[in-house]
Design an enzyme around this catalytic site. Sequence first.
Site: not given
Ligand SMILES: NC(=O)c1ccc[n+]([C@@H]2O[C@H](COP(=O)([O-])OP(=O)(O)OC[C@H]3O[C@@H](n4cnc5c(N)ncnc54)[C@H](O)[C@@H]3O)[C@@H](O)[C@H]2O)c1
Length: 389
Positions: A4, A17, A283
């Site tokens: 909750s 609770y 990041y």
């Molecule tokens: N892969 C992981 O383990 C992981 C973990 C935690 C969070 N995330 C989050 O998940 C999301 C996807 O991650 P991913 O691993 O697939 O990333 P990735 O780097 O494989 O893909 C990111 C995509 O975003 C595009 N991109 C980057 N900058 C851009 C911009 N300025 N404008 C438009 N497009 C842009 C890239 O061209 C790419 O196609 C992200 O937000 C990342 O931070 C990923």
Amino acid sequence: MTASLAGVLGNPRRNAYAASKAALISLTRSLGCEWAARGIRVNAIAPAMCAPDESPHSRPRARADLAAVRRRIPMGRLARADEMASAIRFLASDKARYVTGAILGVDGGWLSFNQPGEAHPAVDGVPADELVRPAADATPRVIAITGAAGGIGAEIAERFASQGDRVALIDRDPSVVARAAALGGKGWTCDVSDEAAVSVTFAAIREALGPVDVLVNNAAIADTFKPAAEQTSADLDRVMEVNLTGPFLCARAAIPQMRPGRGVIVNLGSIAGLAPMAPRHAYGASKAGVDILTRCLAAELGPQGLRTATVAPGYIRTPGVAALEEGGHIDARTIRARIPMGDLGRPRDIAEAIVFLASPAASYVNGTLLSVDGGWHAFGSAGVASQQD
Ligand SMILES: NC(=O)c1ccc[n+]([C@@H]2O[C@H](COP(=O)([O-])OP(=O)(O)OC[C@H]3O[C@@H](n4cnc5c(N)ncnc54)[C@H](O)[C@@H]3O)[C@@H](O)[C@H]2O)c1
């Protein structure tokens, strides 16, 4: 576990609770880690107040000032029991196979409202959708997904397209146009941090496919991994521009197109935004910012019938993560040992969570963060996380 909000927030005169519900949250995290190696997942929902019914358990709720409660909730109404059931059903399904030790708020945005005054204007009587689930709307939705040229974004696009939604894919990488066409949608080459380009792109999406119903802010970049003393302000600025300003700009462009009861924004956070991962301050800060962005929007847009949520992935096996490993930035063996479930997640795990959050099954989830991380964020002990049983 049905916990909750009372287990998260102070609740005057409800000490026992509230404490019992806080205990369930703690138990969820500990058992999620302890039993991960056995393949048993443990999760909780944290509901705000459900509408009272005829059952004896409902009596204290029926006595509460329900009009005041509705004014405290950005969505302006109490939850229906079926909205709790559908959240639990998702968590219990294979679609949540990488979710454990997670607490999913199902609270209409209650936790996202933190300012003086009312979260929602007073309403006359009992809102209709507090009494019965609105009839399903079968018209295809328009789903705008950023960063959809590869990695997790490409999987999200495929998953929405496979259920008949119309996908509008956005990426700085021009290959997104062909990827979108292959899915029966349309793609746009656009840098999400470029204010003018984002406005033009969202106008073009409306023109080509119709108003955006769901926005998935997925595009992001990794940081430089340099120690703080060696980082330049340009390194920091670029991460914030793409990962935080980008989602804001896309949300600002999409919101005027969204319709009440259909509009949803899902932002991609990260385990790095919930607890520190040195030296990834840029990041991590950008992803912590994304969570607050989600919650500010939940409070602001709830009264307009729009919802928001964050998905916080743990380590997911994508080409980007493989490149970090090859570059010597991460060590997959050490990472697996730190994950209670003992392995990295798959892009599909993130896509399923986003599809759920964007669906009517999550109609009372607003402003919430859902961890999809194999138990990473729940683990607070020492030793090998994947060998705690
Ligand atoms: N892969 C992981 O383990 C992981 C973990 C935690 C969070 N995330 C989050 O998940 C999301 C996807 O991650 P991913 O691993 O697939 O990333 P990735 O780097 O494989 O893909 C990111 C995509 O975003 C595009 N991109 C980057 N900058 C851009 C911009 N300025 N404008 C438009 N497009 C842009 C890239 O061209 C790419 O196609 C992200 O937000 C990342 O931070 C990923």
